[in-house]
Motif scaffolding. Structure first.
Motif: not given
Length: 206
Positions: A157-166
């Motif tokens: 989940r964290r990795a997915h959210f970080e990808r969106l933020e980037k």
């Protein structure tokens, strides 16, 4: 968790079994004897290709999904073939249905309940909390029962959210581009993972 409404017609194979075995003496054996392939396809479409609990993307390949009895069939045999008691789950042995098994508790929050969408607060680090003290106990126990804070799941989940933020950061000062991107990312039909969490964290405010 997204509220899932069983508004489509139950598959004929399920209705046939429900008529044949309305209250099976041995619900486990009755279920094992049932060919659930039509049901799995039905629920996969209803859930837009996501696990009902963790909302990871699942597919219909052998071993890719399993059917969960929200209320354990061992506690109430009449629910063995009850359509509204059935959801599609991932097959991660550490989370969701395979972690829950036949356990259940009064207050368990599941996707068939409208309150599931207003009880969980998703954090950008991948963790899950309760929205308010009023539901804190039920949320805590539900997360524990389904192991929704499993290390690998939380990391995903964290990795997915970080990808969106980037990706959003790369569109700085391009509001229309950001809107279009989020519309695609948050489309229910997209079958992308973590729909509810993303909607809460990244949904465009009116």
């Amino acid at each position: 968790m997204r509220h899932i409404v069983h508004d489509s017609s139950p598959p004929e194979s399920l209705l046939k079994m429900q008529r044949k075995e309305p209250c099976p003496e041995d619900p486990t054996k009755a279920w094992q004897d049932f060919d659930d392939s039509e049901l799995r396809e039905n629920l996969w479409k209803l859930q837009y290709g996501r696990c009902a609990y963790c909302e990871r993307t699942v597919d219909l390949t052998p071993g890719g999904v399993c059917v969960d009895h929200v209320y354990p069939k061992g506690r109430d045999q009449t629910k063995t073939f009850e359509y509204k008691n059935l959801l599609l789950s991932c097959t991660d042995k550490n989370t969701c249905n395979l972690h829950k098994k036949a356990k259940w508790f009064e207050g368990f929050i599941d996707p068939t309940q409208l309150r599931c969408e207003t009880s969980f607060a998703y954090k950008r680090d991948g963790s899950i909390e309760s929205v308010s003290p009023a539901v804190a106990c039920d949320v805590k126990e539900t997360v524990k029962l389904l192991n929704l804070e499993d290390r690998e799941l939380k990391s995903a989940r964290r990795a997915h959210f970080e990808r969106l933020e980037k990706m959003i950061a790369a569109m700085e000062n391009q509001l229309e581009a950001v809107k279009e991107f989020l519309q695609q990312e948050l489309a229910l039909e997209s079958r992308l993972p973590f729909y509810s969490a993303k909607k809460q964290l990244f949904g465009m405010k009116p």
